[in-house]
Write a protein that holds these residues in place. Structure first.
Motif, PDB file in Angstrom:
ATOM      1  N   PRO A 162      -5.769  -8.256  -2.611  1.00  0.00           N
ATOM      2  CA  PRO A 162      -5.383  -6.846  -2.847  1.00  0.00           C
ATOM      3  C   PRO A 162      -3.999  -6.506  -2.311  1.00  0.00           C
ATOM      4  O   PRO A 162      -3.202  -5.864  -3.007  1.00  0.00           O
ATOM      5  CB  PRO A 162      -6.476  -6.057  -2.123  1.00  0.00           C
TER       6      PRO A 162
ATOM      7  N   ALA B 202      -0.502  -5.629  -4.410  1.00  0.00           N
ATOM      8  CA  ALA B 202       0.287  -4.425  -4.143  1.00  0.00           C
ATOM      9  C   ALA B 202       1.750  -4.787  -3.892  1.00  0.00           C
ATOM     10  O   ALA B 202       2.664  -4.080  -4.348  1.00  0.00           O
ATOM     11  CB  ALA B 202      -0.290  -3.671  -2.949  1.00  0.00           C
TER      12      ALA B 202
ATOM     13  N   TYR C 244      -3.452 -12.066 -10.681  1.00  0.00           N
ATOM     14  CA  TYR C 244      -2.259 -11.233 -10.548  1.00  0.00           C
ATOM     15  C   TYR C 244      -1.862 -10.678 -11.914  1.00  0.00           C
ATOM     16  O   TYR C 244      -2.304 -11.177 -12.953  1.00  0.00           O
ATOM     17  CB  TYR C 244      -1.122 -12.041  -9.925  1.00  0.00           C
TER      18      TYR C 244
ATOM     19  N   TYR D  80      -5.675  -3.206  -6.329  1.00  0.00           N
ATOM     20  CA  TYR D  80      -5.042  -3.257  -5.010  1.00  0.00           C
ATOM     21  C   TYR D  80      -5.584  -2.169  -4.089  1.00  0.00           C
ATOM     22  O   TYR D  80      -5.358  -2.216  -2.875  1.00  0.00           O
ATOM     23  CB  TYR D  80      -3.524  -3.188  -5.102  1.00  0.00           C
TER      24      TYR D  80
END
Length: 449
Positions: free
Chosen positions: A148, A152, A42, A338
């Motif tokens: 992903p 986002a 992340y 993402y």
């Protein structure tokens, strides 16, 4: 007996991959609970959570989105963010910046981000349930709770809004072609690179589908441009050129969660960056050779598959062609990681019952796994975690996924290209080159196809 054995193994594969993704999510939540920030891969700045949304929302209340901020987003992004944000939160002269101040004030934006995420999960689940009910739960969970989509969500990126249009436009939920065109126009006007998916229709002689989506996208763009009074084609093109020049700078963090190996090629080609010092030239030089030629091989296979599809469009799924078109676009451009949500969604619409199709589905599951493993530490950052509500020390690492994840992504177009070429080859061997009435109005060049 062999067939029953294969069937038994295939029934175990997706549940196993589902549990791996679920375990990754559990690990991520446990890490967040203990450390007050999200683990790799992340985003490495926990103070920046949701800021993709709030940066757009800030400029939706300002007239300088294209002249000052140099945005590459179509006007619909700013109209949407402006509609679902509180304007009174974007006027404070906060030392941290207007967007960061707004994040602590604009509750409507925070609610909208999470509602859109939930809608993505609902549309995904319904789409997979309609296309293949037996695997719908596993695939919907992997995409919605996987890396992903949750990246986002953490970034608050409007790609989730674009995904809703993309999934409705190419998924099985909408039956009327005109509603599909509207959905695709919505998606393209959020993420302009999605226009590449429309051109895949031409390989299947679906002229009306292509024209309808292009016309709908153009109408929506013109309408939003007139309403927002900004974002002309010249402005966007100039800003894209400027953005591309900036994106190619020597920032080694570009490789942390990238779609393709394009940033790796830039970083590995420069001997002064930390990654070269950390790994050593005896590692970076062969690695550069690998990523460069692996990328070119994958691009070549997609081109061969496109030619094969043009020759025998009736034996290739149009959805697969869309998937390959998006893969080719990602190999040329460099959207953030993402953006895998589009590739994973289209790959999960494959049946995955045998051969290369099943291998591509497995690769898509692996892209959803949220766990990474650090190879070497570069430095540590002291950050004010928005989620944790406190100062945290965040290690900045080079991790395994930095190099492995794009390789896994490349396997998807490689497998699907092989499946396409094989299907066309079998059809040619069976049907020969005799004239087929379905395509009798093709260009003269292709009459023998």
């Amino acid at each position: 007996m062999p067939n029953s054995k294969v069937s038994f193994i295939s029934k175990l594969v997706e549940p196993t991959l589902f549990f791996i993704v679920a375990a990754g999510l559990t690990y991520t939540m446990a890490f967040l609970w203990r450390n007050y920030y999200l683990p790799e891969p992340y985003f490495y700045l926990p103070s920046d959570t949701y800021m993709d949304w709030f940066n757009v929302a800030e400029w939706s209340h300002d007239s300088g989105a294209y002249s000052s901020w140099r945005s590459v987003y179509p006007p619909l992004n700013f109209l949407f963010a402006g509609m679902f944000s509180l304007s009174e939160c974007y006027v404070s002269p906060s030392p941290a910046g207007i967007a960061r101040y707004a994040r602590s004030c604009d509750w409507l934006s925070l609610v909208t981000i999470h509602v859109v995420y939930v809608l993505c999960g609902v549309v995904t689940a319904l789409s997979f349930a309609k296309s293949q009910a037996s695997t719908a739960f596993y695939r919907a969970f992997a995409l919605t709770a996987g890396l992903p989509m949750t990246v986002a969500l953490e970034r608050g990126n409007l790609i989730m809004v674009a995904f809703l249009g993309f999934a409705l436009g190419y998924g099985p939920l909408l039956k009327l072609a005109r509603w599909r065109w509207v959905a695709l126009a919505w998606a393209v006007n959020f993420k302009i690179y999605l226009v590449a998916s429309l051109f895949a229709q031409l390989l299947h002689r679906r002229w009306r589908s292509f024209e309808g989506a292009i016309v709908a996208s153009t109408i929506l763009y013109v309408a939003t441009y007139l309403i927002y009074n900004g974002g002309s084609p010249i402005e966007i093109i100039n800003n894209i050129i400027d953005y591309s020049a900036i994106a190619e700078n020597l920032d080694f963090t570009n490789i942390f969660y990238s779609v393709s190996y394009n940033p790796h090629i830039t970083v590995l080609s420069n001997p002064i960056l930390p990654i070269d010092v950390t790994l050593g030239q005896n590692v970076t030089e062969p690695l550069l050779f690998y990523v460069y030629y692996y990328t070119r091989l994958t691009q070549a296979m997609i081109v061969f598959a496109a030619v094969a599809t043009w020759l025998r469009p009736e034996v290739v799924s149009p959805l697969r062609s869309v998937n390959l078109a998006m893969c080719f676009t990602f190999l040329l451009a460099e959207p953030n990681g993402y953006s895998y949500i589009f590739i994973v969604f289209m790959t999960f619409l494959e049946s995955g019952k045998a051969g290369f199709g099943r291998a591509a589905v497995v690769a898509a599951y692996i892209l959803c796994v949220q766990v990474d493993y650090p190879i070497s530490n570069i430095t540590s950052l002291i950050e004010d975690s928005f989620i944790g509500g406190r100062l945290v020390q965040v290690p900045l690492n080079i991790s395994v996924g930095t190099f492995v994840r794009p390789s896994i992504f490349y396997l998807i177009p490689l497998f699907l290209s092989c499946a396409t070429i094989l299907a066309v080859w079998k059809d040619i061997r069976t049907q020969g080159w005799k004239e087929r009435r379905r395509f009798r109005h093709d260009l003269p060049l292709m009459q023998g196809a």
